[in-house]
Scaffold this motif. Structure first.
Motif, PDB file in Angstrom:
ATOM      1  N   VAL A 173       0.773  24.623 -14.631  1.00 14.18           N
ATOM      2  CA  VAL A 173       0.025  24.093 -15.769  1.00 14.18           C
ATOM      3  C   VAL A 173      -0.142  25.193 -16.803  1.00 14.18           C
ATOM      4  O   VAL A 173      -0.654  26.276 -16.491  1.00 14.18           O
ATOM      5  CB  VAL A 173      -1.348  23.543 -15.345  1.00 14.18           C
ATOM      6  CG1 VAL A 173      -2.100  22.991 -16.550  1.00 14.18           C
ATOM      7  CG2 VAL A 173      -1.185  22.466 -14.285  1.00 14.18           C
ATOM      8  N   LEU A 174       0.285  24.930 -18.010  1.00 12.58           N
ATOM      9  CA  LEU A 174       0.179  25.891 -19.106  1.00 12.58           C
ATOM     10  C   LEU A 174      -0.966  25.490 -20.023  1.00 12.58           C
ATOM     11  O   LEU A 174      -1.095  24.306 -20.369  1.00 12.58           O
ATOM     12  CB  LEU A 174       1.485  25.946 -19.905  1.00 12.58           C
ATOM     13  CG  LEU A 174       2.647  26.754 -19.321  1.00 12.58           C
ATOM     14  CD1 LEU A 174       3.118  26.215 -17.985  1.00 12.58           C
ATOM     15  CD2 LEU A 174       3.822  26.811 -20.307  1.00 12.58           C
ATOM     16  N   GLN A 175      -1.752  26.483 -20.376  1.00 10.82           N
ATOM     17  CA  GLN A 175      -2.852  26.282 -21.324  1.00 10.82           C
ATOM     18  C   GLN A 175      -3.823  25.202 -20.819  1.00 10.82           C
ATOM     19  O   GLN A 175      -4.488  24.528 -21.599  1.00 10.82           O
ATOM     20  CB  GLN A 175      -2.301  25.892 -22.707  1.00 10.82           C
ATOM     21  CG  GLN A 175      -3.188  26.240 -23.885  1.00 10.82           C
ATOM     22  CD  GLN A 175      -3.220  27.727 -24.161  1.00 10.82           C
ATOM     23  OE1 GLN A 175      -2.610  28.528 -23.439  1.00 10.82           O
ATOM     24  NE2 GLN A 175      -3.954  28.137 -25.204  1.00 10.82           N
ATOM     25  N   GLU A 214      10.235  40.060 -29.365  1.00  6.70           N
ATOM     26  CA  GLU A 214       9.605  40.144 -30.678  1.00  6.70           C
ATOM     27  C   GLU A 214      10.327  39.327 -31.742  1.00  6.70           C
ATOM     28  O   GLU A 214       9.715  38.566 -32.485  1.00  6.70           O
ATOM     29  CB  GLU A 214       9.527  41.609 -31.118  1.00  6.70           C
ATOM     30  CG  GLU A 214       8.802  41.844 -32.438  1.00  6.70           C
ATOM     31  CD  GLU A 214       7.340  41.424 -32.399  1.00  6.70           C
ATOM     32  OE1 GLU A 214       6.800  41.087 -33.472  1.00  6.70           O
ATOM     33  OE2 GLU A 214       6.746  41.420 -31.314  1.00  6.70           O
ATOM     34  N   LYS A 215      11.659  39.454 -31.822  1.00  2.00           N
ATOM     35  CA  LYS A 215      12.375  38.771 -32.908  1.00  2.00           C
ATOM     36  C   LYS A 215      12.295  37.255 -32.763  1.00  2.00           C
ATOM     37  O   LYS A 215      12.219  36.536 -33.765  1.00  2.00           O
ATOM     38  CB  LYS A 215      13.832  39.224 -32.972  1.00  2.00           C
ATOM     39  CG  LYS A 215      14.679  38.899 -31.755  1.00  2.00           C
ATOM     40  CD  LYS A 215      16.105  39.374 -31.983  1.00  2.00           C
ATOM     41  CE  LYS A 215      16.986  39.066 -30.773  1.00  2.00           C
ATOM     42  NZ  LYS A 215      18.378  39.510 -30.991  1.00  2.00           N
ATOM     43  N   TYR A 216      12.267  36.755 -31.521  1.00  2.00           N
ATOM     44  CA  TYR A 216      12.159  35.309 -31.320  1.00  2.00           C
ATOM     45  C   TYR A 216      10.730  34.829 -31.563  1.00  2.00           C
ATOM     46  O   TYR A 216      10.522  33.703 -32.030  1.00  2.00           O
ATOM     47  CB  TYR A 216      12.628  34.938 -29.913  1.00  2.00           C
ATOM     48  CG  TYR A 216      14.098  35.212 -29.689  1.00  2.00           C
ATOM     49  CD1 TYR A 216      15.071  34.572 -30.459  1.00  2.00           C
ATOM     50  CD2 TYR A 216      14.526  36.112 -28.722  1.00  2.00           C
ATOM     51  CE1 TYR A 216      16.416  34.825 -30.271  1.00  2.00           C
ATOM     52  CE2 TYR A 216      15.874  36.372 -28.527  1.00  2.00           C
ATOM     53  CZ  TYR A 216      16.811  35.728 -29.300  1.00  2.00           C
ATOM     54  OH  TYR A 216      18.153  35.987 -29.119  1.00  2.00           O
ATOM     55  N   ARG A 217       9.750  35.667 -31.241  1.00  2.00           N
ATOM     56  CA  ARG A 217       8.360  35.305 -31.555  1.00  2.00           C
ATOM     57  C   ARG A 217       8.169  35.162 -33.058  1.00  2.00           C
ATOM     58  O   ARG A 217       7.524  34.223 -33.537  1.00  2.00           O
ATOM     59  CB  ARG A 217       7.395  36.362 -31.004  1.00  2.00           C
ATOM     60  CG  ARG A 217       7.040  36.181 -29.543  1.00  2.00           C
ATOM     61  CD  ARG A 217       5.786  36.966 -29.201  1.00  2.00           C
ATOM     62  NE  ARG A 217       5.953  38.385 -29.471  1.00  2.00           N
ATOM     63  CZ  ARG A 217       6.423  39.261 -28.590  1.00  2.00           C
ATOM     64  NH1 ARG A 217       6.790  38.842 -27.386  1.00  2.00           N
ATOM     65  NH2 ARG A 217       6.542  40.532 -28.887  1.00  2.00           N
ATOM     66  N   GLU A 218       8.716  36.117 -33.814  1.00  2.00           N
ATOM     67  CA  GLU A 218       8.566  36.058 -35.272  1.00  2.00           C
ATOM     68  C   GLU A 218       9.273  34.836 -35.849  1.00  2.00           C
ATOM     69  O   GLU A 218       8.761  34.181 -36.758  1.00  2.00           O
ATOM     70  CB  GLU A 218       9.127  37.344 -35.900  1.00  2.00           C
ATOM     71  CG  GLU A 218       8.332  38.599 -35.554  1.00  2.00           C
ATOM     72  CD  GLU A 218       6.863  38.476 -35.956  1.00  2.00           C
ATOM     73  OE1 GLU A 218       6.584  37.980 -37.071  1.00  2.00           O
ATOM     74  OE2 GLU A 218       5.991  38.846 -35.150  1.00  2.00           O
ATOM     75  N   ALA A 219      10.455  34.510 -35.319  1.00  2.00           N
ATOM     76  CA  ALA A 219      11.171  33.320 -35.792  1.00  2.00           C
ATOM     77  C   ALA A 219      10.376  32.055 -35.475  1.00  2.00           C
ATOM     78  O   ALA A 219      10.336  31.113 -36.274  1.00  2.00           O
ATOM     79  CB  ALA A 219      12.556  33.256 -35.140  1.00  2.00           C
ATOM     80  N   ALA A 220       9.736  32.038 -34.301  1.00  2.00           N
ATOM     81  CA  ALA A 220       8.932  30.869 -33.931  1.00  2.00           C
ATOM     82  C   ALA A 220       7.745  30.693 -34.871  1.00  2.00           C
ATOM     83  O   ALA A 220       7.373  29.570 -35.220  1.00  2.00           O
ATOM     84  CB  ALA A 220       8.458  31.010 -32.489  1.00  2.00           C
ATOM     85  N   ASP A 249       0.041  30.363 -28.113  1.00  2.00           N
ATOM     86  CA  ASP A 249       0.653  31.594 -27.612  1.00  2.00           C
ATOM     87  C   ASP A 249       0.274  31.748 -26.143  1.00  2.00           C
ATOM     88  O   ASP A 249      -0.899  31.907 -25.809  1.00  2.00           O
ATOM     89  CB  ASP A 249       0.160  32.798 -28.424  1.00  2.00           C
ATOM     90  CG  ASP A 249       0.884  34.087 -28.073  1.00  2.00           C
ATOM     91  OD1 ASP A 249       1.443  34.166 -26.967  1.00  2.00           O
ATOM     92  OD2 ASP A 249       0.874  35.030 -28.883  1.00  2.00           O
ATOM     93  N   TYR A 250       1.267  31.669 -25.260  1.00  2.00           N
ATOM     94  CA  TYR A 250       1.017  31.749 -23.825  1.00  2.00           C
ATOM     95  C   TYR A 250       1.557  33.070 -23.283  1.00  2.00           C
ATOM     96  O   TYR A 250       2.730  33.199 -22.977  1.00  2.00           O
ATOM     97  CB  TYR A 250       1.669  30.558 -23.111  1.00  2.00           C
ATOM     98  CG  TYR A 250       1.351  30.463 -21.637  1.00  2.00           C
ATOM     99  CD1 TYR A 250       0.111  30.008 -21.204  1.00  2.00           C
ATOM    100  CD2 TYR A 250       2.296  30.817 -20.679  1.00  2.00           C
ATOM    101  CE1 TYR A 250      -0.184  29.911 -19.855  1.00  2.00           C
ATOM    102  CE2 TYR A 250       2.015  30.725 -19.329  1.00  2.00           C
ATOM    103  CZ  TYR A 250       0.775  30.270 -18.928  1.00  2.00           C
ATOM    104  OH  TYR A 250       0.471  30.184 -17.581  1.00  2.00           O
ATOM    105  N   HIS A 253       4.514  34.237 -25.110  1.00  2.00           N
ATOM    106  CA  HIS A 253       5.498  33.175 -25.339  1.00  2.00           C
ATOM    107  C   HIS A 253       4.915  32.162 -26.322  1.00  2.00           C
ATOM    108  O   HIS A 253       3.907  31.519 -26.017  1.00  2.00           O
ATOM    109  CB  HIS A 253       5.840  32.464 -24.027  1.00  2.00           C
ATOM    110  CG  HIS A 253       6.481  33.325 -23.008  1.00  2.00           C
ATOM    111  ND1 HIS A 253       7.842  33.499 -22.916  1.00  2.00           N
ATOM    112  CD2 HIS A 253       5.941  34.099 -22.029  1.00  2.00           C
ATOM    113  CE1 HIS A 253       8.122  34.318 -21.927  1.00  2.00           C
ATOM    114  NE2 HIS A 253       6.991  34.704 -21.364  1.00  2.00           N
ATOM    115  N   MET A 254       5.551  32.036 -27.481  1.00  2.00           N
ATOM    116  CA  MET A 254       5.137  30.996 -28.411  1.00  2.00           C
ATOM    117  C   MET A 254       5.622  29.652 -27.870  1.00  2.00           C
ATOM    118  O   MET A 254       6.799  29.507 -27.525  1.00  2.00           O
ATOM    119  CB  MET A 254       5.724  31.244 -29.798  1.00  2.00           C
ATOM    120  CG  MET A 254       5.342  32.591 -30.410  1.00  2.00           C
ATOM    121  SD  MET A 254       3.566  32.820 -30.577  1.00  2.00           S
ATOM    122  CE  MET A 254       3.169  31.552 -31.756  1.00  2.00           C
ATOM    123  N   CYS A 255       4.701  28.692 -27.774  1.00  2.00           N
ATOM    124  CA  CYS A 255       5.022  27.380 -27.212  1.00  2.00           C
ATOM    125  C   CYS A 255       4.748  26.296 -28.255  1.00  2.00           C
ATOM    126  O   CYS A 255       3.661  26.268 -28.843  1.00  2.00           O
ATOM    127  CB  CYS A 255       4.196  27.116 -25.959  1.00  2.00           C
ATOM    128  SG  CYS A 255       4.480  28.307 -24.636  1.00  2.00           S
TER     129      CYS A 255
END
Length: 524
Positions: A173-175, A214-220, A249-250, A253-255
C-alpha cells in the motif's frame, strides 16, 4: 727486415687480418665482437615504435627503458615484477566486476564512464564500503525477497533496484491509499502499476511510479505542472487528454495517478499482426487526436512527442473475425474512443525549446535541420500517425538523419531551397540541394521502400481515401509556415461527418455540465 717481418706476422696472428680480408673480399657481412658492437636504431623506426606501443598496451613493459648495461638477471626480475603487478590489477578488476553485477545498466542510466567505474572499483576500501551500503540501506536486486507485512496497513521498507525503480509487491500500500495489484508496463521513466484506490474500493487507477533519479524526478514535476494546467482548463476531460487524479512524492519517487485505460493504438496494431485499421476507424481516431492536440495548441502548449504509443483506447475490447484470404484471425476494436497521454515533454510557448524533440519516425524536417520548432511540429507527427493507422506500417522507417531526409524527398518531393540555405546542417546539402547518393546501398533501400505519397492510396477511385491523403499531404508540408493548422484540419472534408455532429450538439453542450468521461460529439 727480419724484425719488420716478425712484427707483421705477429699483428696478423693477433688481429686475424687474413680472416678479415677474406671475408670482405667474398662480400660477407662482418660480425664484430659483441663487446665492440655499436648500438644503432633499427632501419624502420616507425615499425619499432608501433611494436613497442603494442607491447606497452599488452604487458605494461616499455622497451625504451631497456639498456644493454643492465644485466640479464636484473631485466628479467623487473619484467617479472611488472607481470605480477599486471596480473594483480586484472584480479582486482575481476573482483570489482563480480561485486557490481549491474555495472552496464547503471553506467547507461547514470552517465558513468567505464573507466571511472574501474578506477573506483580498484579501491578495496571502497568495495567494503559499497558492500556495507548495499547490505544496510538499499536492495540492488529486483528479485530480492523481503517479508510481507502481516498487516497491509503497516508501511513496508522502501527499497529501490539498481536502475532506481521502486521495488514493490502485490498487496503493498502506497501513501496509505493505493494498493498494488499488478504491473501494467515499464519504461525508461519508471513503471505503471494497476492499483486499488482505498478511498473508492470499486475504482482502479493507473499509478505511474517515476524512478528515484534526479533527472526523471524533475521531468515528472514538469509533467505534473502541465497536467494541472490542463485540469484547470478542462476539469471534465472533454478534450480527450488523460486526467491526472492525484500525485505525491513517495520516498523520492514521484507518483502520478490516472484513470485506467486500455491498450495503446500501437500495441493493438502490433497484437493484430499490424493489420491496419478500417478507414472509418482511422477517421474517428484521427479526428479525436486532432481535436485533443488542437486544445493544447489553443493553450500555447506543444506536445512534442505524438506517436501511436501515446494514444490509448478508453477500452480496447475487440471482436475477432477470420480472414479467409490470409488464413488468420483478425481483431477489430469495438470502441475507438481514445485519450492522449504522456505530457512529460510538453512545452509552453514561453518556455525553453530543446533543439531536438519528437520520436525519430514522427520528427518534423524543421527539427532535423535545427531551424526551430513550435506547434506545427505536432501537425507533422499527426500526419505520420494517420498514415500508419491506414497502412499498418511507419511512413519513415529509419534511424539516420540523412536517410530520413532522403525518404522525405522520395515521398514528398524536393526540400525547399530556403530551408536548405538556412539550416546549420550544411553537410546534408550541396549548393542548396540535398546531397544524396542514390546508387549507394542506402540509396537503393530508400528507392525500393519509398514511393510518392499518392501511390499509397489503396483505392484511388474512392473519394474518402483521396480525402484522407489530401489532409495527410497538407500536414506533411515541409515549410511549417505553410503547413495546415489543426483548427483548419478539423474542418477538412475528410472529417465533415464529426464536425457537423459537433455543430449540431453545440447548443446542447452549452446548457449541460458535460460528461465526466467523454465528449458528446466525439464518442461513438
Amino acid at each position: 727486415m727480419d724484425a719488420l717481418a716478425s712484427i707483421v706476422s705477429s699483428c696478423r696472428r693477433h688481429l686475424n687480418l687474413d680472416f678479415l680480408w677474406g671475408t670482405v673480399s667474398r662480400g660477407r657481412t662482418i660480425s664484430m665482437p659483441r663487446s665492440r658492437r655499436k648500438r644503432t636504431r633499427s632501419r624502420d623506426s616507425s615499425y619499432d615504435d608501433d611494436y613497442r606501443h603494442k607491447r606497452r598496451r599488452n604487458d605494461y613493459y616499455d622497451d625504451d627503458h631497456y639498456d644493454s648495461r643492465h644485466s640479464r638477471s636484473r631485466l628479467s626480475s623487473e619484467r617479472r615484477h611488472r607481470e605480477r603487478r599486471h596480473r594483480h590489477r586484472e584480479r582486482s578488476y575481476s573482483r570489482s566486476r563480480s561485486l557490481s553485477p549491474s555495472h552496464h545498466s547503471r553506467s547507461h542510466h547514470y552517465g558513468e564512464s567505464d573507466h571511472s567505474s574501474r578506477y573506483r572499483s580498484d579501491s578495496r576500501r571502497h568495495r567494503r564500503r559499497h558492500r556495507h551500503h548495499r547490505r544496510n540501506r538499499r536492495s540492488y536486486s529486483s528479485g530480492s525477497s523481503r517479508e510481507q507485512p502481516e498487516s497491509s496497513e503497516r508501511a513496508p521498507s522502501v527499497n529501490d533496484d539498481d536502475d532506481g525503480h521502486l521495488i514493490y509487491h502485490q498487496g503493498d500500500v502506497l501513501q496509505a491509499r493505493y494498493e498494488v495489484v499488478q504491473t501494467l508496463g515499464e519504461g525508461t521513466f519508471g513503471k505503471v502499476v494497476e492499483c486499488k484506490d482505498r478511498q473508492s474500493p470499486n475504482e482502479r487507477v493507473a499509478l505511474k511510479i517515476i524512478k528515484n533519479v534526479e533527472k526523471y524526478r524533475e521531468a515528472a514535476k514538469l509533467e505534473i505542472n502541465v497536467l494541472e494546467k490542463l485540469r484547470e482548463k478542462d476539469p471534465a476531460g472533454k478534450h480527450l487528454c488523460v486526467r491526472m487524479l492525484d500525485w505525491f512524492d513517495y520516498h523520492g519517487h514521484m507518483c502520478l495517478a490516472f484513470d485506467m485505460l486500455g491498450l495503446s493504438v500501437f500495441d493493438f496494431l502490433k497484437d493484430n499482426n499490424y493489420v491496419p485499421y478500417p478507414l472509418e476507424q482511422v477517421r474517428h481516431i484521427s479526428y479525436q487526436l486532432v481535436y485533443a492536440v488542437n486544445f493544447l495548441h489553443e493553450n500555447q502548449l506543444t506536445h512534442t512527442d505524438l506517436k501511436p504509443e501515446n494514444i490509448l483506447f478508453l477500452n480496447s475490447e475487440f471482436e475477432v473475425s477470420y480472414n479467409q484470404k490470409k488464413r488468420r484471425d483478425e481483431r477489430r476494436v469495438k470502441s475507438t474512443d481514445i485519450r492522449l497521454i504522456d505530457f512529460g515533454s510538453a512545452t509552453f510557448d514561453h518556455e525553453h525549446h530543446s533543439t531536438i524533440v519528437s520520436t525519430r519516425h514522427y520528427r518534423a524536417p524543421e527539427v532535423i535541420l535545427e531551424l526551430g520548432w513550435s506547434q506545427p511540429c505536432d501537425v507533422w507527427s499527426i500526419g505520420c500517425i494517420m498514415f500508419e493507422l491506414y497502412t499498418g506500417y511507419t511512413l519513415f522507417q529509419t534511424h539516420d538523419n540523412k536517410e530520413h531526409l532522403a525518404m522525405m524527398e522520395r515521398i514528398l518531393g524536393s526540400l525547399p531551397y530556403r530551408m536548405a540555405k538556412k539550416t546549420k546542417k550544411q553537410k546534408y546539402f550541396y549548393h542548396g540541394r540535398f546531397d544524396w547518393e542514390e546508387k549507394s546501398s542506402a540509396g537503393r533501400y530508400v528507392r525500393d521502400n519509398c514511393k510518392p505519397l499518392r501511390r499509397y492510396i489503396k483505392d484511388p477511385d474512392n473519394e474518402e481515401h483521396r480525402q484522407l491523403f489530401d489532409v495527410i499531404g497538407k500536414m506533411l508540408e515541409y515549410d511549417p509556415s505553410n503547413r495546415v493548422n489543426l483548427k483548419q484540419s478539423l474542418r477538412h472534408a475528410f472529417f465533415r461527418k464529426y464536425y457537423e455532429e459537433e455543430l449540431l450538439k453545440e447548443p446542447e453542450n452549452s446548457q449541460s455540465n458535460g460528461d465526466r468521461e467523454r465528449s458528446h460529439s466525439l464518442s461513438r
